[in-house]
Motif scaffolding. Structure first.
Motif, mmCIF file in Angstrom:
data_model
loop_
_atom_site.group_PDB
_atom_site.id
_atom_site.type_symbol
_atom_site.label_atom_id
_atom_site.label_comp_id
_atom_site.label_asym_id
_atom_site.label_seq_id
_atom_site.Cartn_x
_atom_site.Cartn_y
_atom_site.Cartn_z
ATOM 1 N N LEU A 320 0.819 -1.207 0.000
ATOM 2 C CA LEU A 320 0.000 0.000 0.000
ATOM 3 C C LEU A 320 0.856 1.261 0.000
ATOM 4 O O LEU A 320 0.518 2.254 -0.651
ATOM 5 N N PHE A 321 1.955 1.222 0.705
ATOM 6 C CA PHE A 321 2.787 2.417 0.852
ATOM 7 C C PHE A 321 3.764 2.598 -0.299
ATOM 8 O O PHE A 321 4.636 3.480 -0.236
ATOM 9 N N THR A 322 3.613 1.809 -1.345
ATOM 10 C CA THR A 322 4.389 2.076 -2.562
ATOM 11 C C THR A 322 3.691 3.120 -3.433
ATOM 12 O O THR A 322 4.196 3.487 -4.491
ATOM 13 N N ALA A 323 2.512 3.575 -2.988
ATOM 14 C CA ALA A 323 1.792 4.615 -3.736
ATOM 15 C C ALA A 323 2.648 5.869 -3.826
ATOM 16 O O ALA A 323 3.433 6.204 -2.922
ATOM 17 N N ASN A 324 2.503 6.573 -4.916
ATOM 18 C CA ASN A 324 3.292 7.768 -5.174
ATOM 19 C C ASN A 324 2.684 8.955 -4.437
ATOM 20 O O ASN A 324 1.688 9.529 -4.867
ATOM 21 N N LEU A 325 3.264 9.301 -3.302
ATOM 22 C CA LEU A 325 2.814 10.432 -2.513
ATOM 23 C C LEU A 325 3.774 11.595 -2.701
ATOM 24 O O LEU A 325 4.985 11.412 -2.904
ATOM 25 N N SER A 326 3.239 12.807 -2.612
ATOM 26 C CA SER A 326 4.081 13.993 -2.788
ATOM 27 C C SER A 326 4.929 14.278 -1.559
ATOM 28 O O SER A 326 5.982 14.925 -1.655
ATOM 29 N N SER A 327 4.487 13.811 -0.398
ATOM 30 C CA SER A 327 5.231 14.050 0.839
ATOM 31 C C SER A 327 6.274 12.962 1.049
ATOM 32 O O SER A 327 6.070 11.795 0.684
ATOM 33 N N ALA A 328 7.411 13.350 1.639
ATOM 34 C CA ALA A 328 8.484 12.400 1.915
ATOM 35 C C ALA A 328 8.104 11.514 3.100
ATOM 36 O O ALA A 328 7.569 11.989 4.099
ATOM 37 N N MET A 329 8.399 10.217 2.970
ATOM 38 C CA MET A 329 8.086 9.270 4.039
ATOM 39 C C MET A 329 9.046 9.470 5.207
ATOM 40 O O MET A 329 10.265 9.444 5.024
ATOM 41 N N PRO A 330 8.527 9.654 6.430
ATOM 42 C CA PRO A 330 9.407 9.772 7.595
ATOM 43 C C PRO A 330 10.258 8.516 7.783
ATOM 44 O O PRO A 330 9.824 7.407 7.459
ATOM 45 N N GLU A 331 11.434 8.708 8.295
ATOM 46 C CA GLU A 331 12.372 7.599 8.426
ATOM 47 C C GLU A 331 11.826 6.504 9.343
ATOM 48 O O GLU A 331 11.998 5.312 9.063
ATOM 49 N N PHE A 332 11.146 6.869 10.444
ATOM 50 C CA PHE A 332 10.665 5.832 11.367
ATOM 51 C C PHE A 332 9.571 4.979 10.710
ATOM 52 O O PHE A 332 9.439 3.795 11.008
ATOM 53 N N ILE A 333 8.805 5.556 9.796
ATOM 54 C CA ILE A 333 7.792 4.770 9.091
ATOM 55 C C ILE A 333 8.470 3.863 8.066
ATOM 56 O O ILE A 333 8.085 2.691 7.906
ATOM 57 N N ARG A 334 9.493 4.385 7.371
ATOM 58 C CA ARG A 334 10.208 3.556 6.389
ATOM 59 C C ARG A 334 10.831 2.347 7.069
ATOM 60 O O ARG A 334 10.732 1.208 6.568
ATOM 61 N N LYS A 335 11.482 2.559 8.225
ATOM 62 C CA LYS A 335 12.096 1.441 8.940
ATOM 63 C C LYS A 335 11.040 0.447 9.413
ATOM 64 O O LYS A 335 11.244 -0.773 9.367
ATOM 65 N N CYS A 336 9.902 0.973 9.878
ATOM 66 C CA CYS A 336 8.830 0.094 10.366
ATOM 67 C C CYS A 336 8.327 -0.809 9.243
ATOM 68 O O CYS A 336 8.119 -2.008 9.441
ATOM 69 N N LEU A 337 8.153 -0.251 8.057
ATOM 70 C CA LEU A 337 7.599 -1.017 6.952
ATOM 71 C C LEU A 337 8.608 -1.970 6.334
ATOM 72 O O LEU A 337 8.255 -3.095 5.949
ATOM 73 N N LEU A 338 9.851 -1.539 6.221
ATOM 74 C CA LEU A 338 10.821 -2.295 5.448
ATOM 75 C C LEU A 338 11.784 -3.124 6.298
ATOM 76 O O LEU A 338 12.327 -4.131 5.820
ATOM 77 N N GLU A 339 12.004 -2.725 7.532
ATOM 78 C CA GLU A 339 13.037 -3.404 8.323
ATOM 79 C C GLU A 339 12.471 -4.250 9.463
ATOM 80 O O GLU A 339 13.142 -5.164 9.940
ATOM 81 N N SER A 340 11.254 -3.938 9.919
ATOM 82 C CA SER A 340 10.683 -4.752 11.000
ATOM 83 C C SER A 340 10.106 -6.041 10.426
ATOM 84 O O SER A 340 9.733 -6.118 9.253
#
Length: 501
Positions: A320-340
């Motif tokens: 779902l979060f691969t959608a093209n959003l204009s806002s930059a993804m916060p680092e803590f959300i990126r780590k949560c989605l990709l590293e946890s």
């Protein structure tokens, strides 16, 4: 002039649609403000319904049971003759040409010509004098051809719509008796013919008129139960009892229903509905008018019952979060989605939803909350809460409900991270969450609602109807659903099984 295309058997289905109520008002206009839903069945729908109801009536008549009738007569030289009809049953019922007329403001008049049936039974008889004493029985058949007329009046009595079918008459065009083997004396056959002719005209007339009422009640209960089940799910149900007797015009029959949501022994109240008959047309076969005051309590009940909850995890969440959003993804959300190892997003309604319908669509206001969990303890958990306003339109095609979100506003957004235990204040991070809710969360929730509501409709049998060109038309304070349809064969089968048990 009677209209052949509008068949008399439809009376039974009309009765079944109108349901039950408590305290019907005699004047429909005074009942409008208490009416949450309206059903208008127009003239063309009669043709479709007639294709099925003929079989229903035939089955009911063929399984009718008639009372035994006895009589006696004194004859010269023979003495007293005692006779009776036993085990009288009806077979091979066929219904011929029918004419039907709706009498505006009065009722329904119908005529069915060339009703053919064979009555079978046994004649028990005994006769004798001081010279002879004989007791015997003989099986018989009666060929009949009948014209049936009935002028039912629909009224609201004892909390439901009922039909007064006392104005019911039969004209026997043919009534021919066949005794088994025809070996009885001519005088006996003549006696029995006279007796049967007189008796059958009385007994059969009364029984057929009773059967019409009986079948109407059985079918009314069956369709009413089916409708109640259709609008019930778990602890939530809808009272579709009528608020007034149906209105009959030359082109349609219209019924008025409460539409009161029941949840955990509490019931909604409607006393300022905006219904008026001019809000419906006569171009389609079937119309449903539904007030916002029906939908709002249903939303409240669903919220209180915990229905508005959604959990998304794993690869589905990451996708779902691969959608093209204009806002930059916060680092803590990126780590949560990709590293946890097991990210999970939990969403739920945090306030009672409210809606308002206009010609632009239905606007929904709701408070929503969410938690983004990042797996093991000790990792960040994002909590957010927001108020949302969205415009939604609905459609139904290819046996699937579609919900289209046309506009969304996200306001009063609040967020915090569990480890910091402080409100999130970074404007860029808040803007990403807001945009994600609008462009990812709302479309996903609508997609899930589409699937679940379609599944619920399928479970209740909507997909078995042949619905043609359905339209959902938003109006000011209500929705009009209009369609053409084909009567589902499965309902007929279920009814016949229930009737013939």
């Amino acid at each position: 002039m009677p209209r052949d295309a509008f068949p008399p058997r439809l009376l039974l289905l009309f009765l079944s649609v109108f349901g039950t109520s408590h305290g019907c008002l005699q004047d429909p206009a005074s009942a409008y403000r208490f009416t949450g839903a309206v059903c208008r069945l127009t003239y063309p729908a009669a043709v479709v319904l007639n294709e099925k109801t003929t079989k229903v009536i035939e089955a009911a008549f063929q399984h009718a049971r008639y009372p035994s009738v006895k009589g006696e007569k004194s004859l010269l030289f023979i003495g007293k003759v005692i006779y009776g009809l036993d085990n009288l049953e009806i077979h091979n019922l066929t219904i011929g040409r029918s004419t039907f007329e709706l009498n505006p403001g009065e009722g329904i008049s119908m005529e069915i010509s060339n009703v053919s049936a064979v009555f079978r039974g046994t004649i028990q008889y005994g006769y004798g004098s001081w010279l002879v004493n004989i007791a015997n029985s003989v099986d018989f058949e009666i060929e009949s051809q009948i014209d049936l007329g009935i002028n039912p009046k629909l009224y609201c009595g004892e909390g439901k719509v009922a039909a007064d079918t006392s104005d019911c008459y039969l004209n026997f065009q043919k009534l021919r008796l066949h005794l088994q083997g025809d070996r009885e004396p001519n005088w006996l056959k003549k006696l029995f013919t006279d007796f049967v002719t007189f008796t059958v005209k009385l007994v059969i007339k009364g029984q057929i008129c009773k059967e019409i009422n009986k079948v109407a009640n059985i079918l009314a209960d069956f369709i009413q139960d089916t409708a109640e089940q259709f609008l019930s799910d778990g602890n939530i149900s809808v009272n579709i009892g009528v608020t007034a007797a149906p209105v009959i015009t030359a082109n349609y029959i219209e019924s008025y229903h409460k539409g009161l949501t029941n949840y955990n022994n509490t019931s909604a109240v409607i006393n300022d509905s905006v219904f008026h008959p001019s809000q419906l047309t006569e171009n389609r076969m079937l119309y449903f008018w539904v007030s916002d005051q029906v939908f709002i309590p249903m939303l409240v009940a669903a919220h209180n019952d915990g229905r508005f909850q959604l959990n998304i995890s794993g690869a589905e969440l990451t996708e779902l979060f691969t959608a093209n959003l204009s806002s930059a993804m916060p680092e803590f959300i990126r780590k949560c989605l990709l590293e946890s190892g097991s990210p999970e997003l939990r969403l739920w309604s945090s306030s009672i939803p409210f809606l308002n319908t206009s010609t632009l669509g239905t606007t929904v206001w709701v408070g929503a909350s969410g938690q983004l969990h990042c797996g093991s303890q000790g990792t960040q958990t994002l909590f957010f809460q927001t108020d949302m306003t969205m415009d939604v339109t609905a459609s139904y095609a290819d046996k699937k409900l579609s919900l289209q979100g046309n506009r969304a506003e996200i306001s009063a957004l609040q967020a915090e991270l569990s480890l910091q235990n402080l409100p999130l204040s970074d404007l860029a991070q808040l803007e990403f969450i807001r945009e994600a809710v609008e462009k990812i969360g709302i479309p996903k929730v609508l997609s899930v609602l589409e699937t679940e509501l379609t599944r619920l409709l399928d479970n209740q049998g909507t997909n078995l109807f042949d619905i043609s060109n359905p339209e959902v038309l938003p109006r000011d304070g209500f929705v009009v659903i209009q369609m053409d349809f084909g009567f589902p064969h499965h309902l007929l089968v279920e009814f016949l099984k229930k009737t013939l048990q």
